[in-house]
Structure formats: C-alpha cells, structure tokens
Motif scaffolding. Structure first.
Motif, PDB file in Angstrom:
ATOM      1  N   ALA A 234       0.832  -1.194   0.000  1.00 52.31           N
ATOM      2  CA  ALA A 234       0.000   0.000   0.000  1.00 52.31           C
ATOM      3  C   ALA A 234       0.874   1.254   0.000  1.00 52.31           C
ATOM      4  O   ALA A 234       0.604   2.211  -0.721  1.00 52.31           O
ATOM      5  N   VAL A 235       1.928   1.232   0.815  1.00 56.70           N
ATOM      6  CA  VAL A 235       2.795   2.400   0.907  1.00 56.70           C
ATOM      7  C   VAL A 235       3.451   2.667  -0.448  1.00 56.70           C
ATOM      8  O   VAL A 235       3.471   3.796  -0.941  1.00 56.70           O
ATOM      9  N   GLY A 236       3.938   1.593  -1.083  1.00 58.60           N
ATOM     10  CA  GLY A 236       4.571   1.742  -2.384  1.00 58.60           C
ATOM     11  C   GLY A 236       3.623   2.305  -3.411  1.00 58.60           C
ATOM     12  O   GLY A 236       3.942   3.251  -4.131  1.00 58.60           O
ATOM     13  N   ARG A 237       2.421   1.743  -3.456  1.00 61.40           N
ATOM     14  CA  ARG A 237       1.488   2.168  -4.480  1.00 61.40           C
ATOM     15  C   ARG A 237       1.007   3.595  -4.231  1.00 61.40           C
ATOM     16  O   ARG A 237       0.892   4.386  -5.155  1.00 61.40           O
ATOM     17  N   SER A 238       0.738   3.908  -2.972  1.00 56.26           N
ATOM     18  CA  SER A 238       0.310   5.264  -2.639  1.00 56.26           C
ATOM     19  C   SER A 238       1.363   6.286  -3.028  1.00 56.26           C
ATOM     20  O   SER A 238       1.050   7.366  -3.518  1.00 56.26           O
ATOM     21  N   THR A 239       2.633   5.922  -2.771  1.00 56.17           N
ATOM     22  CA  THR A 239       3.720   6.846  -3.093  1.00 56.17           C
ATOM     23  C   THR A 239       3.780   7.088  -4.597  1.00 56.17           C
ATOM     24  O   THR A 239       3.891   8.231  -5.047  1.00 56.17           O
ATOM     25  N   THR A 240       3.672   6.012  -5.367  1.00 57.77           N
ATOM     26  CA  THR A 240       3.659   6.178  -6.823  1.00 57.77           C
ATOM     27  C   THR A 240       2.513   7.089  -7.248  1.00 57.77           C
ATOM     28  O   THR A 240       2.701   8.028  -8.024  1.00 57.77           O
ATOM     29  N   ASN A 241       1.312   6.800  -6.706  1.00 58.60           N
ATOM     30  CA  ASN A 241       0.152   7.621  -7.054  1.00 58.60           C
ATOM     31  C   ASN A 241       0.384   9.080  -6.695  1.00 58.60           C
ATOM     32  O   ASN A 241       0.037   9.977  -7.458  1.00 58.60           O
ATOM     33  N   ALA A 242       0.952   9.305  -5.517  1.00 65.78           N
ATOM     34  CA  ALA A 242       1.170  10.674  -5.061  1.00 65.78           C
ATOM     35  C   ALA A 242       2.130  11.397  -6.001  1.00 65.78           C
ATOM     36  O   ALA A 242       1.917  12.560  -6.355  1.00 65.78           O
ATOM     37  N   VAL A 243       3.186  10.707  -6.430  1.00 66.75           N
ATOM     38  CA  VAL A 243       4.164  11.327  -7.318  1.00 66.75           C
ATOM     39  C   VAL A 243       3.515  11.692  -8.652  1.00 66.75           C
ATOM     40  O   VAL A 243       3.650  12.820  -9.140  1.00 66.75           O
ATOM     41  N   VAL A 244       2.768  10.744  -9.218  1.00 64.10           N
ATOM     42  CA  VAL A 244       2.114  11.006 -10.504  1.00 64.10           C
ATOM     43  C   VAL A 244       1.126  12.165 -10.372  1.00 64.10           C
ATOM     44  O   VAL A 244       1.116  13.105 -11.175  1.00 64.10           O
ATOM     45  N   LEU A 245       0.313  12.093  -9.320  1.00 66.14           N
ATOM     46  CA  LEU A 245      -0.686  13.147  -9.120  1.00 66.14           C
ATOM     47  C   LEU A 245      -0.019  14.511  -8.933  1.00 66.14           C
ATOM     48  O   LEU A 245      -0.481  15.521  -9.481  1.00 66.14           O
ATOM     49  N   SER A 246       1.084  14.549  -8.172  1.00 64.92           N
ATOM     50  CA  SER A 246       1.781  15.822  -7.947  1.00 64.92           C
ATOM     51  C   SER A 246       2.291  16.395  -9.259  1.00 64.92           C
ATOM     52  O   SER A 246       2.160  17.593  -9.516  1.00 64.92           O
ATOM     53  N   ILE A 247       2.890  15.533 -10.081  1.00 63.12           N
ATOM     54  CA  ILE A 247       3.448  16.018 -11.345  1.00 63.12           C
ATOM     55  C   ILE A 247       2.340  16.619 -12.205  1.00 63.12           C
ATOM     56  O   ILE A 247       2.460  17.736 -12.732  1.00 63.12           O
ATOM     57  N   ILE A 248       1.222  15.901 -12.305  1.00 62.77           N
ATOM     58  CA  ILE A 248       0.117  16.402 -13.123  1.00 62.77           C
ATOM     59  C   ILE A 248      -0.400  17.724 -12.570  1.00 62.77           C
ATOM     60  O   ILE A 248      -0.588  18.699 -13.303  1.00 62.77           O
ATOM     61  N   CYS A 249      -0.604  17.764 -11.254  1.00 65.18           N
ATOM     62  CA  CYS A 249      -1.139  18.986 -10.645  1.00 65.18           C
ATOM     63  C   CYS A 249      -0.196  20.161 -10.852  1.00 65.18           C
ATOM     64  O   CYS A 249      -0.634  21.288 -11.101  1.00 65.18           O
ATOM     65  N   VAL A 250       1.113  19.912 -10.728  1.00 68.03           N
ATOM     66  CA  VAL A 250       2.084  20.996 -10.910  1.00 68.03           C
ATOM     67  C   VAL A 250       2.001  21.529 -12.341  1.00 68.03           C
ATOM     68  O   VAL A 250       1.976  22.747 -12.562  1.00 68.03           O
ATOM     69  N   LEU A 251       1.915  20.628 -13.313  1.00 62.73           N
ATOM     70  CA  LEU A 251       1.881  21.084 -14.708  1.00 62.73           C
ATOM     71  C   LEU A 251       0.585  21.836 -15.015  1.00 62.73           C
ATOM     72  O   LEU A 251       0.600  22.853 -15.710  1.00 62.73           O
ATOM     73  N   VAL A 252      -0.536  21.331 -14.485  1.00 59.27           N
ATOM     74  CA  VAL A 252      -1.806  22.031 -14.700  1.00 59.27           C
ATOM     75  C   VAL A 252      -1.769  23.405 -14.031  1.00 59.27           C
ATOM     76  O   VAL A 252      -2.125  24.423 -14.634  1.00 59.27           O
ATOM     77  N   ALA A 253      -1.297  23.426 -12.782  1.00 58.42           N
ATOM     78  CA  ALA A 253      -1.235  24.699 -12.060  1.00 58.42           C
ATOM     79  C   ALA A 253      -0.300  25.662 -12.772  1.00 58.42           C
ATOM     80  O   ALA A 253      -0.556  26.882 -12.814  1.00 58.42           O
ATOM     81  N   ASP A 254       0.763  25.141 -13.349  1.00 56.71           N
ATOM     82  CA  ASP A 254       1.710  25.989 -14.082  1.00 56.71           C
ATOM     83  C   ASP A 254       0.994  26.707 -15.225  1.00 56.71           C
ATOM     84  O   ASP A 254       1.140  27.920 -15.408  1.00 56.71           O
ATOM     85  N   TYR A 255       0.192  25.952 -15.963  1.00 55.22           N
ATOM     86  CA  TYR A 255      -0.536  26.574 -17.074  1.00 55.22           C
ATOM     87  C   TYR A 255      -1.503  27.628 -16.541  1.00 55.22           C
ATOM     88  O   TYR A 255      -1.580  28.743 -17.063  1.00 55.22           O
ATOM     89  N   LEU A 256      -2.247  27.266 -15.494  1.00 53.89           N
ATOM     90  CA  LEU A 256      -3.263  28.189 -14.976  1.00 53.89           C
ATOM     91  C   LEU A 256      -2.638  29.501 -14.503  1.00 53.89           C
ATOM     92  O   LEU A 256      -3.119  30.585 -14.832  1.00 53.89           O
ATOM     93  N   VAL A 257      -1.552  29.386 -13.737  1.00 53.28           N
ATOM     94  CA  VAL A 257      -0.923  30.606 -13.225  1.00 53.28           C
ATOM     95  C   VAL A 257      -0.381  31.438 -14.380  1.00 53.28           C
ATOM     96  O   VAL A 257      -0.540  32.670 -14.418  1.00 53.28           O
ATOM     97  N   SER A 258       0.243  30.774 -15.362  1.00 56.74           N
ATOM     98  CA  SER A 258       0.765  31.503 -16.520  1.00 56.74           C
ATOM     99  C   SER A 258      -0.365  32.242 -17.225  1.00 56.74           C
ATOM    100  O   SER A 258      -0.256  33.435 -17.543  1.00 56.74           O
ATOM    101  N   ALA A 259      -1.477  31.530 -17.451  1.00 56.42           N
ATOM    102  CA  ALA A 259      -2.596  32.125 -18.171  1.00 56.42           C
ATOM    103  C   ALA A 259      -3.152  33.326 -17.413  1.00 56.42           C
ATOM    104  O   ALA A 259      -3.518  34.334 -18.002  1.00 56.42           O
ATOM    105  N   LEU A 260      -3.199  33.201 -16.080  1.00 57.83           N
ATOM    106  CA  LEU A 260      -3.771  34.291 -15.287  1.00 57.83           C
ATOM    107  C   LEU A 260      -2.834  35.486 -15.176  1.00 57.83           C
ATOM    108  O   LEU A 260      -3.276  36.626 -15.082  1.00 57.83           O
ATOM    109  N   MET A 261      -1.526  35.220 -15.161  1.00 60.69           N
ATOM    110  CA  MET A 261      -0.589  36.309 -14.853  1.00 60.69           C
ATOM    111  C   MET A 261       0.075  36.928 -16.073  1.00 60.69           C
ATOM    112  O   MET A 261       0.745  37.956 -15.959  1.00 60.69           O
ATOM    113  N   LEU A 262      -0.097  36.300 -17.240  1.00 62.61           N
ATOM    114  CA  LEU A 262       0.578  36.878 -18.409  1.00 62.61           C
ATOM    115  C   LEU A 262      -0.118  38.137 -18.892  1.00 62.61           C
ATOM    116  O   LEU A 262      -1.343  38.222 -18.827  1.00 62.61           O
TER     117      LEU A 262
END
Lengths: 262, 271
Positions: A234-262
């Motif tokens: 469970a710990v292994g799988r959760s960690t993998t999920n967390a890493v994948v989810l973080s990467i996706i969220c960071v990239l989405v948030a990156d676009y959103l902030v860029s779009a709002l602040m440009l």
C-alpha cells in the motif's frame, strides 16, 4: 449495462469522496498553521530535509537546463541576427517557467515521495493512531512542519535554480559561443521585470504547497485509499500515485498561473 | 459523581457498520475501576473494531461510549484529547516512532504535555523502562529492538503519564512464552500497585484466564457472555465452549445464509 453504470457511479462517488478528504486535510492543516503554538525546530528540520539536501541536484539540473536553453535560443536567434536577446530569453524562460517547474519536479522526486512513504508507514504502523491516543495532534506534530517547510523551501530552491540556470546559459552563450558578456546581462536587466519574478515566485509557492499537500495527504489517508491495498504494498502504491498526481497537478497549475498572470 | 466513577468504561447499545456490513451489533459493556477486563474473540469477531471505538478513532452508527464519565461518541477533539491524556494505549506492534530513540519515544507524552525539566523526564523514562525490563535501551533506535522489546517499549510509553485506564492490544501475540508470562505479571502488578483499570484485547486463552477479573467474549459482533473467569469457563453456550476448546466453528449453522454468502456479488443478477 446496469453494472457498468453502477461502477461508473461508484467511481464518481469514490473520487468525489477522496477529493473531499484531501480538501478537509488541507483545511485542517492550515487551521494548525494559523494558530499557535508555533514551533520552529521541527520546521527547520523539515526545511533542511526538503531544501538543503536537494541543492546539489538542483544545482546540476539548473546548470544543464540553462545550458540547453541557451544552446537552443542561440541556434534560433543567430538566424535572425538577434543574438543580443539571448540573455533576456534565457532569463525569462528560466524565471517564468523552467525554474519553478523543474525545481518542483526535482522536489517531488526527492522529497514528495519520501514524505508520502514516511507518513504512509506511520499510518500502517499505527503511529498516527498512537499520536492521537497520546493526545498529540498528528496534524500539528507531523503535517504542519512539512507543509510550512514546503512553502518556504521550494521558493528558495527555485531562486537558486534560476541563478544557477542563468549561469549555465552564460557558460554556453558567452563562454562557448562568444556572445558579449555585457549584452548577455544588459538584455536581462532591460527585459526582466518585477512582474516576471513575481510570476515565478507565485508558481513556486503554489507548487510547494501542492507537492507537500498531495504527498502528505496520500500518505495520511492511506487507509482510505482503495487502490492502495494493504501494508508495505500500500505504501509503495500510494507513493507512486502521489508522485504522478503531484506532477500532473504541478503542470496544470503551471498553465493556470501563466494564463492568469501573463 | 460516584456512580459515574464506579464504571470507567460504559458502552451501551453500540452498533457500527463497515459499508453495508454490520460489524458490532448492540454491544453493552461496563468496566469497573481497578479491574482487568479481557475482551476475547476469534479473528473477525469485532474486538479490534470495538477497541477502535473505545479509543475514539471511529464513530459508531448508534450507541453511547462513556470513558471516565465522559461521552466520547461524537465528542469534540478537545474533549477527546482531554480524556486521552488520562489514558494509556499499548499497541500490538508498539507503534514507536522510527525517527526517535526509544527514550525519546517514551518521553514524548511528557515533553508534549508537561513542563517537567529534562532530568526529571529522563528519570521517569528510565523508571518505566525498568518496569518493562528494558533498562539501558533508551539510546537505541526502534529498528534495533526485537518485536517483543518493541511491544514492551510501547507499553512503557503508554504508562509514562501514569494513566487511570490502560488499553492493551494483544499483549501476548508474537511473544515467546516467558516474555508473555512476564507481561501478564506486569499487568497484574499494575492493577494491584497502581490501581489501574486495564482493558486487554486478546485471543490467547492462557493469558486471558491468568490476568482477567472479568472476560467478555465477542463473536460475530455480539457479546456472547460477560463474566468472571469461572463463569466463562463453565458457560454452557456452545460458541463459548468452541472458543475455549479451540474447536473449529460450525460455520454452516444457517444453511440459507451460507448459500447467500457463497453466491453474493457476481452471481446475483443486477449486481
């Protein structure tokens, strides 16, 4: 057919529930951050863990990112005869986009995964329950220092990445291709404004929050994760999920902030 | 006030579900001050769930749970924490924090909740370690201890603030007979010397009969019997006797229910 609809409904319920729990988790964590007692020592220890121990990786990543950006831009700019813009192109690209995003990705790999695994093991080993039973608030004891450290360390690491990246661009542009040093830096001074720095900083603060929030919450809520299963797996799988989810969220948030602040 | 103090734990009409499955069904339980109550039952009987409710980790579907005179079912975190400072909980695997040394683990509740100076804390920590026969281990890390030592260190941490009420989850599971017997002696001594009320959850018969003042036997979410060791030993309830004599359960007592369990899920149309 009916079964498929039922499964879909179940999945929707599950993800809505998970999102709700993540939100509650964040609210509770912020509740602790905003109220006393404040304790410095655990926070400093976590900043050291997230920050100081990532600097070498950030230094290497930053140098090479700056170098490759300078290389690509030089190749393009030289065709238009506007090599004088190299400095500002490198600086803007790194400060606004690459610095925050790549720093976030490094921190996800180094610290995010470790945070999720550590808290996940505390959960499976009943350490979280044990804290609760000793009337020690797990949010205050475990989560708060990590969240504050993320909010402080990731922006600092990003600044470090920016500086090193610009130096990497200098290595390729000035040292290798012979762009004049003065034009490299003057271009930067002329075009990079406070707004660009602010955008980079905003991103890095948001990324810092996202990374620690997702990693800590996925570990903390391990027992509520149906995909995770049981025990060490469970710990292994959760960690993998967390890493994948973080990467996706960071990239989405990156676009959103860029779009709002440009 | 005295009537409320008479019973340290009072559970009435506790019902709880996990999803659609009913785990505990109408549990009534009273534990008197200064007695050792043993909760017994096979795996899946609901004893761990009952413990989780008593500790306030889970909220019941219905029913009341009073610890030390305060209702904790649905209590606020503040009330819950105020009660928990008067409890000690020893977990099955010790649940020590791997980043802290054994001594720091045991001292943690004192450091968090009191303003005692370091020397006092150190002496109190050593005192509790002596009690569980782990003297001299305070500078070791949890990873350096064996399973039985971890469990005893967990007990020392549960005892550090001299709780009125101690919960002990599976004290003898995974221990060799000698250490297990030592722990039983220690539990009896805690009751006699410190007048602690102790609730033990276990499936070990020998240990249960040795330490219990009263035993509650759980089976499939219901209480089969609550009584003294002798009353339980001589109970004429067939399920209790099955448990005492390690006879395999007659699982197919209700053939219809058995059949429904087998075909539940995929075979029934519409699921």
């Amino acid at each position: 057919m009916f079964a498929a609809v039922a499964r879909l409904g179940n999945n929707v319920f599950y993800y809505v529930e998970q999102t709700g729990m993540m939100m509650l988790f964040l609210l509770q964590a912020f509740g602790r951050i905003l109220t006393p007692p404040y304790r410095l020592a655990p926070i400093v220890r976590q900043i050291h863990f997230i920050g100081a121990r990532s600097t070498l990786v950030i230094a290497v990543a930053g140098t090479f990112t700056g170098m490759v950006v300078a290389l690509q831009f030089y190749d393009t700019l030289v065709r238009f005869g506007s090599v004088a813009l190299l400095g500002s192109a490198v600086a803007l690209g790194i400060i606004r986009e690459l610095g925050p995003v790549l720093t976030a990705l490094v921190v996800i790999g180094r610290a995010g995964s470790a945070i999720c695994a550590e808290i996940g093991i505390m959960r499976t080993d009943q350490q979280i329950e044990a804290l609760d039973c000793m009337a020690i608030d797990p949010f205050r004891f475990v989560i708060e220092p990590k969240l504050v450290a993320g909010l402080v360390a990731v922006p600092i690491l990003t600044c470090f990445f920016d500086v090193v990246g610009i130096f990497g661009g200098y290595l390729v542009g000035v040292v290798l291709f012979g762009v004049s040093e003065a034009s490299y830096f003057q271009g930067m001074i002329d075009t990079v404004g406070w707004h660009d720095v602010l955008m980079g900083l905003t991103k890095s603060v948001i990324f810092g929050l996202l990374i620690v929030w997702i990693a800590a919450a996925r570990g903390f809520l391990l027992h509520r994760d149906r995909a995770a299963g049981f025990g060490a797996e469970a710990v292994g799988r959760s960690t993998t999920n967390a890493v994948v989810l973080s990467i996706i969220c960071v990239l989405v948030a990156d676009y959103l902030v860029s779009a709002l602040m440009l | 006030m005295d009537a409320a103090q008479e019973f340290v734990i009072e559970v009435s009409g506790l019902v709880t579900h996990y999803g659609d499955r009913k785990i505990l069904d109408g549990i009534d339980l009273q534990v008197r001050r200064g007695e050792i109550m043993v909760i017994m039952g096979g795996s899946g009987s609901g004893k761990s769930t009952l413990l989780r409710h008593l500790l306030g980790h889970q909220c019941p579907t219905s029913g009341a749970i009073r610890l030390l005179g305060t209702d904790i079912a649905g209590a606020s975190r503040k009330t819950l924490y105020a009660i928990r400072r008067r409890l000690g909980v020893a977990f099955q695997g010790g649940a020590l924090f791997s980043s802290l040394s054994v001594g720091d683990n045991i001292a943690l509740p004192l450091r968090e909740h009191t303003r005692l100076d370091e020397d006092t804390i150190r002496i109190m920590t050593r005192l509790k370690l002596e009690m569980v026969n782990l003297a001299g281990t305070e500078d070791l890390m949890p990873a350096q201890l064996s399973g039985g030592m971890l469990k005893r260190a967990g007990l020392a941490r549960a005892l550090i603030n001299d709780p009125e009420l101690l919960f002990f989850d599976e004290p003898s599971a995974g221990l060799d007979p000698v250490v297990s017997a030592e722990l039983d002696e220690l539990i009896l001594r805690l009751r006699d010397v410190m007048h602690m009320t102790i609730l033990v959850v276990t499936h070990e018969l020998d240990s249960a009969f040795k330490i219990a003042d009263r035993i509650t036997v759980l089976d499939q979410g219901r209480i089969l019997i609550t009584g003294t060791v002798d009353e339980v030993r001589h109970s004429d309830n067939p399920r209790v006797q099955d448990l005492l004599h390690r006879r395999p359960a007659a699982n197919h007592a209700d053939p219809d229910a058995y059949f429904r369990r087998l075909v539940a899920g995929h075979l029934v149309p519409g699921r």
